[in-house]
Motif scaffolding. Structure first.
Motif, PDB file in Angstrom:
ATOM      1  N   ARG A  93      38.826  45.982 -94.497  1.00 54.93           N
ATOM      2  CA  ARG A  93      39.004  44.528 -94.528  1.00 54.93           C
ATOM      3  C   ARG A  93      37.700  43.869 -94.945  1.00 54.93           C
ATOM      4  NH1 ARG A  93      38.383  39.825 -91.553  1.00 54.93           N
ATOM      5  NH2 ARG A  93      40.190  38.454 -91.630  1.00 54.93           N
ATOM      6  N   LYS A  94      37.808  42.908 -95.843  1.00 56.60           N
ATOM      7  CA  LYS A  94      36.642  42.101 -96.234  1.00 56.60           C
ATOM      8  C   LYS A  94      36.421  41.053 -95.148  1.00 56.60           C
ATOM      9  CE  LYS A  94      34.751  39.177 -99.801  1.00 56.60           C
ATOM     10  NZ  LYS A  94      34.989  38.404-101.013  1.00 56.60           N
ATOM     11  N   ASN A  95      35.222  41.056 -94.563  1.00 53.32           N
ATOM     12  CA  ASN A  95      34.916  40.107 -93.495  1.00 53.32           C
ATOM     13  C   ASN A  95      34.688  38.710 -94.054  1.00 53.32           C
ATOM     14  OD1 ASN A  95      35.056  42.283 -91.807  1.00 53.32           O
ATOM     15  ND2 ASN A  95      32.867  42.436 -91.469  1.00 53.32           N
ATOM     16  N   GLN A  96      34.915  37.722 -93.209  1.00 52.26           N
ATOM     17  CA  GLN A  96      34.743  36.321 -93.604  1.00 52.26           C
ATOM     18  C   GLN A  96      33.955  35.585 -92.529  1.00 52.26           C
ATOM     19  OE1 GLN A  96      38.733  34.901 -94.135  1.00 52.26           O
ATOM     20  NE2 GLN A  96      39.124  36.225 -95.875  1.00 52.26           N
ATOM     21  N   GLY A  97      32.945  34.839 -92.946  1.00 53.32           N
ATOM     22  CA  GLY A  97      32.200  33.984 -92.031  1.00 53.32           C
ATOM     23  C   GLY A  97      31.136  34.688 -91.202  1.00 53.32           C
ATOM     24  N   THR A  98      30.768  35.915 -91.587  1.00 55.08           N
ATOM     25  CA  THR A  98      29.751  36.656 -90.833  1.00 55.08           C
ATOM     26  C   THR A  98      28.732  37.270 -91.787  1.00 55.08           C
ATOM     27  OG1 THR A  98      31.053  38.698 -90.906  1.00 55.08           O
ATOM     28  CG2 THR A  98      31.352  37.279 -88.976  1.00 55.08           C
ATOM     29  N   VAL A 112      30.963  49.197 -90.069  1.00 59.37           N
ATOM     30  CA  VAL A 112      30.762  47.820 -90.502  1.00 59.37           C
ATOM     31  C   VAL A 112      29.588  47.797 -91.472  1.00 59.37           C
ATOM     32  CG1 VAL A 112      30.314  45.450 -89.771  1.00 59.37           C
ATOM     33  CG2 VAL A 112      31.613  46.990 -88.277  1.00 59.37           C
ATOM     34  N   LEU A 113      29.792  47.177 -92.626  1.00 57.78           N
ATOM     35  CA  LEU A 113      28.743  47.061 -93.638  1.00 57.78           C
ATOM     36  C   LEU A 113      28.065  45.709 -93.483  1.00 57.78           C
ATOM     37  CD1 LEU A 113      27.335  48.193 -96.163  1.00 57.78           C
ATOM     38  CD2 LEU A 113      29.115  47.090 -97.515  1.00 57.78           C
ATOM     39  N   GLY A 114      26.754  45.740 -93.283  1.00 48.80           N
ATOM     40  CA  GLY A 114      25.990  44.513 -93.082  1.00 48.80           C
ATOM     41  C   GLY A 114      25.954  44.155 -91.607  1.00 48.80           C
ATOM     42  N   SER A 167      28.055  40.424 -91.728  1.00 42.89           N
ATOM     43  CA  SER A 167      28.679  41.674 -92.170  1.00 42.89           C
ATOM     44  C   SER A 167      29.700  41.345 -93.252  1.00 42.89           C
ATOM     45  CB  SER A 167      29.345  42.396 -90.998  1.00 42.89           C
ATOM     46  OG  SER A 167      30.363  41.607 -90.434  1.00 42.89           O
ATOM     47  N   VAL A 168      29.863  42.266 -94.192  1.00 41.50           N
ATOM     48  CA  VAL A 168      30.722  41.960 -95.341  1.00 41.50           C
ATOM     49  C   VAL A 168      32.028  42.741 -95.362  1.00 41.50           C
ATOM     50  CG1 VAL A 168      28.847  41.187 -96.821  1.00 41.50           C
ATOM     51  CG2 VAL A 168      29.456  43.604 -96.803  1.00 41.50           C
ATOM     52  N   ARG A 169      32.058  43.896 -94.661  1.00 35.36           N
ATOM     53  CA  ARG A 169      33.273  44.709 -94.715  1.00 35.36           C
ATOM     54  C   ARG A 169      33.389  45.551 -93.452  1.00 35.36           C
ATOM     55  NH1 ARG A 169      32.555  47.794 -99.441  1.00 35.36           N
ATOM     56  NH2 ARG A 169      31.689  49.452 -98.183  1.00 35.36           N
ATOM     57  N   THR A 170      34.633  45.744 -93.004  1.00 36.45           N
ATOM     58  CA  THR A 170      34.905  46.595 -91.850  1.00 36.45           C
ATOM     59  C   THR A 170      35.927  47.646 -92.247  1.00 36.45           C
ATOM     60  OG1 THR A 170      34.473  44.808 -90.280  1.00 36.45           O
ATOM     61  CG2 THR A 170      35.769  46.658 -89.471  1.00 36.45           C
ATOM     62  N   LEU A 171      35.609  48.899 -91.943  1.00 38.00           N
ATOM     63  CA  LEU A 171      36.536  50.006 -92.143  1.00 38.00           C
ATOM     64  C   LEU A 171      36.950  50.498 -90.766  1.00 38.00           C
ATOM     65  CD1 LEU A 171      36.443  53.021 -94.442  1.00 38.00           C
ATOM     66  CD2 LEU A 171      36.484  53.410 -91.983  1.00 38.00           C
ATOM     67  N   VAL A 172      38.260  50.624 -90.561  1.00 40.24           N
ATOM     68  CA  VAL A 172      38.752  51.196 -89.314  1.00 40.24           C
ATOM     69  C   VAL A 172      39.638  52.391 -89.643  1.00 40.24           C
ATOM     70  CG1 VAL A 172      38.627  49.039 -88.032  1.00 40.24           C
ATOM     71  CG2 VAL A 172      40.736  49.643 -89.141  1.00 40.24           C
ATOM     72  N   GLU A 173      39.554  53.397 -88.810  1.00 37.28           N
ATOM     73  CA  GLU A 173      40.425  54.553 -88.939  1.00 37.28           C
ATOM     74  C   GLU A 173      41.161  54.716 -87.618  1.00 37.28           C
ATOM     75  OE1 GLU A 173      40.258  59.335 -89.879  1.00 37.28           O
ATOM     76  OE2 GLU A 173      38.510  58.094 -90.308  1.00 37.28           O
ATOM     77  N   LEU A 174      42.494  54.599 -87.686  1.00 35.40           N
ATOM     78  CA  LEU A 174      43.329  54.691 -86.494  1.00 35.40           C
ATOM     79  C   LEU A 174      44.129  55.981 -86.488  1.00 35.40           C
ATOM     80  CD1 LEU A 174      44.863  51.097 -86.237  1.00 35.40           C
ATOM     81  CD2 LEU A 174      42.890  52.026 -85.027  1.00 35.40           C
ATOM     82  N   ASN A 175      44.325  56.517 -85.299  1.00 36.11           N
ATOM     83  CA  ASN A 175      45.213  57.651 -85.100  1.00 36.11           C
ATOM     84  C   ASN A 175      46.636  57.117 -84.913  1.00 36.11           C
ATOM     85  OD1 ASN A 175      43.120  59.639 -85.111  1.00 36.11           O
ATOM     86  ND2 ASN A 175      42.569  58.974 -83.044  1.00 36.11           N
TER      87      ASN A 175
END
Length: 85
Positions: free
Chosen positions: A5-10, A30-32, A12-20
């Motif tokens: 997901r591209k982050n907004q208003g922070t 988290v990038l940034g 940090s610029v991007r969040t990657l999540v890996e779910l089971n």
């Protein structure tokens, strides 16, 4: 399942999540943002149910901003759950 997901208003610029499949969090990256704080947060999230993490972090603000890195992680987790189901 990985979700980005591209982050907004922070800072940090991007969040990657890996779910089971059972909704536990395999990993979060988290990038940034504040490097040390986010490393700590992502380590705490590993193994937690996504729904519990969302409940704890959603709506968290940073200074006078209406959002924060934890809030953005919660949004990424919510969206990842939607794609998982």
């Amino acid at each position: 399942m990985e979700y980005i997901r591209k982050n907004q208003g922070t800072c940090s610029v991007r969040t990657l999540v890996e779910l089971n499949p059972d909704h536990t969090i395999q990993r979060v990256e988290v990038l940034g943002g504040c490097n040390g704080n986010l490393k700590g947060i992502t380590r705490l999230l590993a193994g937690m149910k996504a729904e519990d993490a969302i409940e704890r972090m959603a709506g968290t603000t940073c200074g006078n901003k209406p959002t924060s890195c934890p809030d953005q992680i919660a949004k990424a987790l919510r969206e990842a759950l939607d794609h998982l189901q």
